[in-house]
Motif scaffolding. Structure first.
Motif, mmCIF file in Angstrom:
data_model
loop_
_atom_site.group_PDB
_atom_site.id
_atom_site.type_symbol
_atom_site.label_atom_id
_atom_site.label_comp_id
_atom_site.label_asym_id
_atom_site.label_seq_id
_atom_site.Cartn_x
_atom_site.Cartn_y
_atom_site.Cartn_z
ATOM 1 N N VAL A 131 -97.383 16.172 -96.049
ATOM 2 C CA VAL A 131 -98.558 17.005 -95.782
ATOM 3 C C VAL A 131 -99.744 16.141 -95.350
ATOM 4 C CG1 VAL A 131 -100.270 18.535 -96.853
ATOM 5 C CG2 VAL A 131 -97.831 18.919 -97.243
ATOM 6 N N VAL A 132 -99.937 15.008 -96.040
ATOM 7 C CA VAL A 132 -101.035 14.096 -95.675
ATOM 8 C C VAL A 132 -100.829 13.567 -94.259
ATOM 9 C CG1 VAL A 132 -102.064 11.841 -96.173
ATOM 10 C CG2 VAL A 132 -101.658 13.458 -98.024
ATOM 11 N N GLY A 133 -99.629 13.160 -93.923
ATOM 12 C CA GLY A 133 -99.343 12.663 -92.578
ATOM 13 C C GLY A 133 -99.584 13.732 -91.523
ATOM 14 N N TRP A 134 -99.164 14.970 -91.805
ATOM 15 C CA TRP A 134 -99.371 16.058 -90.858
ATOM 16 C C TRP A 134 -100.858 16.341 -90.672
ATOM 17 C CZ3 TRP A 134 -101.491 20.963 -91.475
ATOM 18 C CH2 TRP A 134 -101.353 21.811 -90.359
ATOM 19 N N GLN A 135 -101.623 16.320 -91.800
ATOM 20 C CA GLN A 135 -103.066 16.569 -91.699
ATOM 21 C C GLN A 135 -103.763 15.484 -90.882
ATOM 22 O OE1 GLN A 135 -104.260 16.960 -95.811
ATOM 23 N NE2 GLN A 135 -104.092 19.201 -95.750
ATOM 24 N N VAL A 136 -103.403 14.219 -91.107
ATOM 25 C CA VAL A 136 -104.012 13.125 -90.339
ATOM 26 C C VAL A 136 -103.676 13.295 -88.866
ATOM 27 C CG1 VAL A 136 -103.923 10.632 -89.923
ATOM 28 C CG2 VAL A 136 -104.092 11.510 -92.265
ATOM 29 N N PHE A 137 -102.426 13.574 -88.560
ATOM 30 C CA PHE A 137 -102.026 13.765 -87.164
ATOM 31 C C PHE A 137 -102.764 14.947 -86.539
ATOM 32 C CE2 PHE A 137 -99.244 15.916 -84.109
ATOM 33 C CZ PHE A 137 -99.130 14.905 -83.154
ATOM 34 N N TYR A 138 -102.886 16.053 -87.279
ATOM 35 C CA TYR A 138 -103.542 17.245 -86.754
ATOM 36 C C TYR A 138 -105.024 16.989 -86.508
ATOM 37 C CZ TYR A 138 -105.066 22.074 -86.318
ATOM 38 O OH TYR A 138 -105.622 23.246 -85.852
ATOM 39 N N LEU A 139 -105.716 16.364 -87.472
ATOM 40 C CA LEU A 139 -107.134 16.071 -87.307
ATOM 41 C C LEU A 139 -107.364 15.067 -86.183
ATOM 42 C CD1 LEU A 139 -108.371 15.952 -91.003
ATOM 43 C CD2 LEU A 139 -108.892 17.687 -89.282
ATOM 44 N N LYS A 140 -106.474 14.093 -86.072
ATOM 45 C CA LYS A 140 -106.601 13.105 -84.996
ATOM 46 C C LYS A 140 -106.482 13.785 -83.634
ATOM 47 C CE LYS A 140 -104.512 8.838 -83.396
ATOM 48 N NZ LYS A 140 -103.394 7.915 -83.552
ATOM 49 N N SER A 141 -105.521 14.687 -83.510
ATOM 50 C CA SER A 141 -105.363 15.381 -82.228
ATOM 51 C C SER A 141 -106.524 16.345 -81.972
ATOM 52 C CB SER A 141 -104.034 16.124 -82.189
ATOM 53 O OG SER A 141 -104.049 17.185 -83.125
ATOM 54 N N PHE A 142 -107.182 16.834 -83.006
ATOM 55 C CA PHE A 142 -108.297 17.756 -82.877
ATOM 56 C C PHE A 142 -109.521 17.077 -82.265
ATOM 57 C CE2 PHE A 142 -111.702 20.448 -84.645
ATOM 58 C CZ PHE A 142 -111.258 21.681 -84.212
ATOM 59 N N PHE A 143 -109.693 15.756 -82.606
ATOM 60 C CA PHE A 143 -110.841 15.022 -82.126
ATOM 61 C C PHE A 143 -110.569 14.237 -80.851
ATOM 62 C CE2 PHE A 143 -112.060 15.506 -86.640
ATOM 63 C CZ PHE A 143 -113.277 16.119 -86.460
ATOM 64 N N GLU A 144 -109.383 14.292 -80.348
ATOM 65 C CA GLU A 144 -109.097 13.564 -79.107
ATOM 66 C C GLU A 144 -109.799 14.252 -77.927
ATOM 67 O OE1 GLU A 144 -104.901 13.370 -78.544
ATOM 68 O OE2 GLU A 144 -104.676 11.624 -79.867
#
Length: 199
Positions: free
Chosen positions: A181-194
């Protein structure tokens, strides 16, 4: 003093001759029954105690019958029990442990057979011999209780080890889910700010 010691030793030996004690641990397979036999004479005494240690709901059917097939005692789906009889017929007495009610679970059963062979004139024994026999019967009871405690301790240890194993694997599963879940959240937030460029 030496004669008293010799007399006491002889009386102790004589007191233990009429007693027979046997302890067994058996596995009764699912859908099967195991039967055992004792040859008794009139007025012989026999006691069978049992305890289910493993398998299913820790229950078993037990019965004891005389040589003519007359039922002297029966327990249905019990985890522990005792039947004591005084034989009123000569012959082979049968006792059975039945696991026929179970389709998949094998049962481990610990049982003891105690008996006293009747001797004519047994009611006119010396007081010391009578006390020694009472002491022998008390020791048999203590032995039964000790074996019962050993079986219960084994059951509790197995339960504790099973619970420990389940807690360990549940904790590992929780850690895997948490990191996923932590990995998915980091990936999702990272893609949100790209910043996406349009060429």
């Amino acid at each position: 003093m030496s004669r008293l010691y010799t007399l006491f030793s002889w009386l102790a030996f004589v007191a233990f001759i009429p007693c027979f004690i046997r302890a067994h641990i058996i596995e009764v397979s699912a859908g099967r029954k195991d039967c055992y036999f004792e040859d008794l004479h009139v007025n012989d005494k026999m006691t069978v105690t049992y305890q289910v240690g493993e398998g299913g709901h820790l229950d078993i059917d037990f019965w004891l019958q005389d040589p003519t097939g007359t039922l002297l005692g029966k327990h249905i789906k019990q985890s522990t029990g005792q039947i004591a009889i005084t034989a009123d017929k000569d012959g082979r007495h049968e006792y059975c442990f039945s696991n026929q009610m179970s389709a998949i679970a094998d049962k481990m059963v610990s049982f003891n057979v105690h008996g006293v062979i009747y001797v004519a004139g047994d009611d006119v024994v010396a007081p010391v011999e009578r006390e020694i026999r009472k002491l022998a019967a008390g020791l048999t009871g203590v032995k039964d209780e000790q074996e019962y405690i050993v079986v219960r301790e084994k059951m509790h240890r197995n339960t504790a080890e099973s619970t420990n194993s389940r807690v360990k694997w549940w904790s590992i599963l929780q850690a895997i889910v948490l990191f996923s879940v932590v990995g998915w959240q980091v990936f999702y937030l990272k893609s949100f700010f790209e910043v996406k460029r349009v060429i």
